[in-house]
Design an enzyme around this catalytic site. Sequence first.
Site, PDB file in Angstrom:
ATOM      1  N   TYR A 140      43.634  67.053   7.967  1.00 30.72           N
ATOM      2  CA  TYR A 140      42.185  66.893   7.840  1.00 30.72           C
ATOM      3  C   TYR A 140      41.458  68.205   8.132  1.00 30.72           C
ATOM      4  O   TYR A 140      40.370  68.447   7.624  1.00 30.72           O
ATOM      5  CB  TYR A 140      41.671  65.831   8.826  1.00 30.72           C
ATOM      6  CG  TYR A 140      41.687  64.415   8.300  1.00 30.72           C
ATOM      7  CD1 TYR A 140      42.845  63.851   7.806  1.00 30.72           C
ATOM      8  CD2 TYR A 140      40.533  63.637   8.321  1.00 30.72           C
ATOM      9  CE1 TYR A 140      42.861  62.549   7.347  1.00 30.72           C
ATOM     10  CE2 TYR A 140      40.537  62.335   7.870  1.00 30.72           C
ATOM     11  CZ  TYR A 140      41.703  61.792   7.381  1.00 30.72           C
ATOM     12  OH  TYR A 140      41.712  60.502   6.930  1.00 30.72           O
ATOM     13  N   LYS A 190      57.247  62.552   9.265  1.00 28.12           N
ATOM     14  CA  LYS A 190      57.994  62.718   8.016  1.00 28.12           C
ATOM     15  C   LYS A 190      58.925  63.911   8.226  1.00 28.12           C
ATOM     16  O   LYS A 190      58.915  64.896   7.469  1.00 28.12           O
ATOM     17  CB  LYS A 190      57.005  62.913   6.851  1.00 28.12           C
ATOM     18  CG  LYS A 190      57.630  62.889   5.475  1.00 28.12           C
ATOM     19  CD  LYS A 190      58.123  61.514   5.017  1.00 28.12           C
ATOM     20  CE  LYS A 190      58.855  61.633   3.686  1.00 28.12           C
ATOM     21  NZ  LYS A 190      59.497  60.365   3.266  1.00 28.12           N
ATOM     22  N   ASP A 222      57.109  56.464   5.623  1.00 28.98           N
ATOM     23  CA  ASP A 222      57.290  55.506   4.531  1.00 28.98           C
ATOM     24  C   ASP A 222      57.955  54.231   5.044  1.00 28.98           C
ATOM     25  O   ASP A 222      57.548  53.112   4.720  1.00 28.98           O
ATOM     26  CB  ASP A 222      58.082  56.133   3.362  1.00 28.98           C
ATOM     27  CG  ASP A 222      59.351  56.845   3.791  1.00 28.98           C
ATOM     28  OD1 ASP A 222      59.576  57.032   5.012  1.00 28.98           O
ATOM     29  OD2 ASP A 222      60.143  57.227   2.904  1.00 28.98           O
ATOM     30  N   ASP A 246      45.523  57.413   9.764  1.00 28.76           N
ATOM     31  CA  ASP A 246      44.439  56.858   8.952  1.00 28.76           C
ATOM     32  C   ASP A 246      44.979  55.725   8.090  1.00 28.76           C
ATOM     33  O   ASP A 246      44.425  54.633   8.035  1.00 28.76           O
ATOM     34  CB  ASP A 246      43.841  57.967   8.071  1.00 28.76           C
ATOM     35  CG  ASP A 246      42.738  57.458   7.166  1.00 28.76           C
ATOM     36  OD1 ASP A 246      41.881  56.700   7.648  1.00 28.76           O
ATOM     37  OD2 ASP A 246      42.747  57.807   5.963  1.00 28.76           O
ATOM     38  N   ASP A 250      44.702  51.301   8.801  1.00 25.36           N
ATOM     39  CA  ASP A 250      44.127  50.341   7.840  1.00 25.36           C
ATOM     40  C   ASP A 250      45.143  49.250   7.529  1.00 25.36           C
ATOM     41  O   ASP A 250      44.806  48.075   7.425  1.00 25.36           O
ATOM     42  CB  ASP A 250      43.739  51.039   6.520  1.00 25.36           C
ATOM     43  CG  ASP A 250      42.275  51.481   6.507  1.00 25.36           C
ATOM     44  OD1 ASP A 250      41.740  51.765   7.595  1.00 25.36           O
ATOM     45  OD2 ASP A 250      41.685  51.545   5.409  1.00 25.36           O
TER      46      ASP A 250
END
Length: 356
Positions: A140, A190, A222, A246, A250
């Site tokens: 970000y 990751k 993942d 983020d 959600d």
Amino acid sequence: MKICVLPGDGIGQEIVTQAMRVLDAVGQRFGRTFETTEALIGGCAIDAEGVPLPDQTVAMCKEADAVLLGAVGGPKWDTIDPAIRPEKGLLGIRKALGLFANVRPARLYKQLADACYLRPDIVAKGLDVMVVRELTGGIYFGEPRFDGEKDGERFGYNTMTYYEHEIRRIARVAFEAARKRSGRVCSVDKANVLDVSRVWREIVIDEHKKYADVELSHMYVDNAAMQLVRDPSQFDVIVTGNLFGDILSDEAAAITGSIGMLPSASLGESNPGLYEPIHGSAPDIAGQDKANPLATILSVSMMLRHSFNMVEEADCIENAVEKTLEQGYRTGDIRQEQCEMVGCTAMTEAVLANMA
Ligand code: IPM
Ligand code: MG
């Protein structure tokens, strides 16, 4: 206690107005005075001042003991210069206040089990996950970044960066949180592909040495996305970087049934904490008294608990919310047959009645 209120855009105004009624009521009941000021952020700040985060807003937040935010953004500002999009206001205030830790508890209220998207046998195993998302670093904010052209075609990039100190401090927040819960932390990265993730994992492992009582595991992002819907009961605290957090928060919210239920806290070292519902500004239902105010009301209770150490006050709000759900009040996002559909105001009034 000074609270700076930033309603923002879309449903932000109505949910914050209702949440403030709950704050007033809790103040009256427990003899607390909350002094509130209001400032502009997001699209409404662009309209009024030409920027999504006016300096005055930052100054007012810094003077407060805590910040309550509604939501920012809407179609009206979708085509604006990206440098001053409403979202920049939110990213800017997080950075300006040094709010590096975003705590997003996703739990399923038993009263809303039917609203859950998962199979009943999965839901029966329980769903109570806390996502601890790094909030002021990662892709970000990483430099360099670019949006332009190269070799005669459009070209762009961002950079995912993490310093050791950024990883250590967010890992500590996760380990501390786990100690107050079931004592398990899953760090999501990751590391099979990204260099930055290998640094992340190494530092999390090192920081964990000070928290031997907490169980630490690692998962690739993942796989974590898949495991969250396959068997969320395996998770207690998830700690991860800004972008992965983020996305996963959600997902964690959605599997509880509605993103309209989940509060969040953004915390730093010393500045005031910022509390906000995790959902967005829902421009499609703005101004119609349809929004679910519970995520914002629960954000107020998180504020009382974390910033002001007002445990009884926070419990009072949370118990009232649970009772309201038990009585069958539902906004559109959590609607159920045989339950009473209410709007933002009526839902709040039911909560207020249950607090008395
Ligand atoms: C969130 C939101 C924000 C983010 C947007 C609105 C900038 O999605 O709080 O999760 O990406 O952090
Ligand atoms: Mg988000």
